[in-house]
Structures are given as structure tokens and as C-alpha cells.
Design an enzyme around this catalytic site. Structure first.
Site, PDB file in Angstrom:
ATOM      1  CG  MET A  62      -1.939   5.595   7.917  1.00 14.16           C
ATOM      2  SD  MET A  62      -2.286   6.090   9.615  1.00 14.16           S
ATOM      3  CE  MET A  62      -3.904   5.385   9.852  1.00 14.16           C
ATOM      4  CE  LYS A  63       3.584  -0.825  11.302  1.00 16.31           C
ATOM      5  NZ  LYS A  63       3.673   0.576  11.789  1.00 16.31           N
ATOM      6  CG  ASP A  68      -8.711  -6.716  -3.025  1.00 14.33           C
ATOM      7  OD1 ASP A  68      -8.154  -7.015  -1.953  1.00 14.33           O
ATOM      8  OD2 ASP A  68      -8.747  -7.474  -4.013  1.00 14.33           O
ATOM      9  CB  ALA A 206      10.966   7.297  16.748  1.00 19.43           C
TER      10      ALA A 206
END
Length: 230
Positions: A62-63, A68, A206
């Protein structure tokens, strides 16, 4: 770890039906799958949870990058999903928040250093003052200091990163291409055997598998190359 624990097959396909077919075709040969944006936005989060419950390992790509509190809240829920790995961009504050949120769980947090589709000119265009190699090493050191479980980098940087992070952290490398396969949009690539020898702990593959005429045979060939290298 053996080759089966190190090979992560990227389910980079547009529909759940295709992803389910790939998982079924690969069977017990593959135990680790990556699910990213493309599949997530086609119902892939529930699919990821189901695969994890069935005993597969899931690398949720998901990067994450946000303030925060938002990063921490997201990580807390991802822990509950039973994921094995999660990526976030290797920004120090975000990494520290994620590490605190995942404390006590088995989730391996991975800091994304520099995308393997980017070269020096791409970084310049994005406003960075570092070349890819320098930026990767800087972020790897920051990931180590933050207490992350590992980093994501090109296999070209694996050896240098391993010297920084030591033997305990995961080094996950996308852009893996068996000899003779097309690079696609990847600019910094390496073969499976060379990546392992360079210090990578996990390889993400992939297209060479999911787009192959016979995905199962393609996966077995890569596993055999990895076993020989190990």
C-alpha cells in the site's frame, strides 16, 4: 528460509476472478502473494484477508504515507487483518508511527526506498537532490533506526543495503526478471539468482509468472533457479 518462503508472486491483475484463478493454478507451489493498488480497488482487501485465513502469506503493498496518527491507525487495522508484510514510504516520521502501531504483532513493516521504475532523471524531475543509490542507502539507514522489519529496494542496491541493515532485516526486491524476459516499465532489474546472491531476502515477481502461458511452470522455473542460488 527456502525458496518458497522467499518468492512473492505479485497479483497485479485487474479483477478478483483473475487473481483467484492464478492462486488456484499455482496451488501449493506458492505460499506468498503480493496485493497492491490495482487489486485492492477491485475488492482485494477482503480477498487478502481470506487468503491469509487460508494459510497464505500476504504482502500488502500500500506504500502508506500520511500524518503520523493516520498511518498508525491504518497499521493497527492491517495488523488485525493478518497480513505478513506491509509497505510504507520510508519517511522517518511515518516509519516511527507505523513501528509503534505494529508493536507486538508479527507484521513485517517495509520501508520503500526508491521505486524500481525510477532512475536519476526521474528523481531530479521529482525534486530530489540525491541519485537513486544514495537515496536508497539513506532511507535504508533511516528504516533501521526506526525499527522497521525491512526495506524495499532494487536488487542492484541489495548488497550495499545489506551492509547497512545487517542480517536481521528483510530486503524485498521487485523488478525481478528471469533471463530473457522483458523489463516492462522497470528500469533497475536483476535475475532471481543474482538478486539472492546480492543480499535480497525476498523476491517479488509478477508479470513473468502471472502473464506467462503456463504460470505454474514459470513459477517452478524461478523457484528452481532460486534453490540453486541458495
Amino acid at each position: 528460509m527456502n525458496a518458497r518462503e522467499r518468492l512473492i508472486v505479485g497479483l497485479d491483475v485487474p479483477t478478483l476472478g483473475e487473481a483467484e484463478q492464478i492462486v488456484s493454478t499455482l496451488g501449493d507451489d506458492i505460499v506468498f502473494f503480493k496485493i497492491g493498488y490495482q487489486l485492492v480497488f477491485a475488492g482485494g482487501l477482503e480477498f487478502a484477508r481470506d487468503l491469509a485465513q487460508s494459510g497464505k502469506k500476504i504482502f500488502l503493498d500500500m506504500k502508506l504515507l500520511d500524518i503520523d496518527n493516520t498511518v498508525a491507525s491504518g497499521v493497527e487495522n492491517i495488523v488485525k487483518m493478518g497480513m505478513s508484510m506491509l509497505t510504507l514510504h520510508a519517511y522517518p516520521k511515518a516509519m516511527k508511527a507505523a513501528v509503534e502501531a505494529a508493536k507486538g504483532s508479527e507484521l513485517c513493516l517495509l520501508g520503500v526506498t526508491v521505486l524500481t521504475s525510477m532512475d536519476e532523471q526521474d528523481l531530479i524531475a521529482a525534486g530530489y537532490e540525491y541519485d537513486p543509490h544514495t537515496l536508497v542507502l539513506r532511507r535504508a539507514e533511516q528504516a533501521l533506526l526506526a525499527g522497521m522489519g525491512g526495506v524495499v529496494c532494487s536488487a542492484e542496491e541489495s548488497a550495499a543495503v545489506r551492509k547497512i541493515v545487517g542480517p536481521g532485516m528483510a530486503i524485498v526486491t521487485p523488478g525481478i526478471r528471469p533471463a530473457g524476459s522483458e523489463r516492462g516499465d522497470q528500469k533497475r532489474v536483476m535475475t532471481p539468482a543474482d538478486a539472492l546472491k546480492a543480499g535480497s531476502s525476498h523476491l517479488v515477481v509478477a508479470r513473468p509468472i502471472v502473464k506467462a502461458p503456463d504460470p505454474k511452470e514459470a513459477a517452478r522455473a524461478i523457484l528452481a533457479e532460486m534453490e540453486a542460488a541458495l
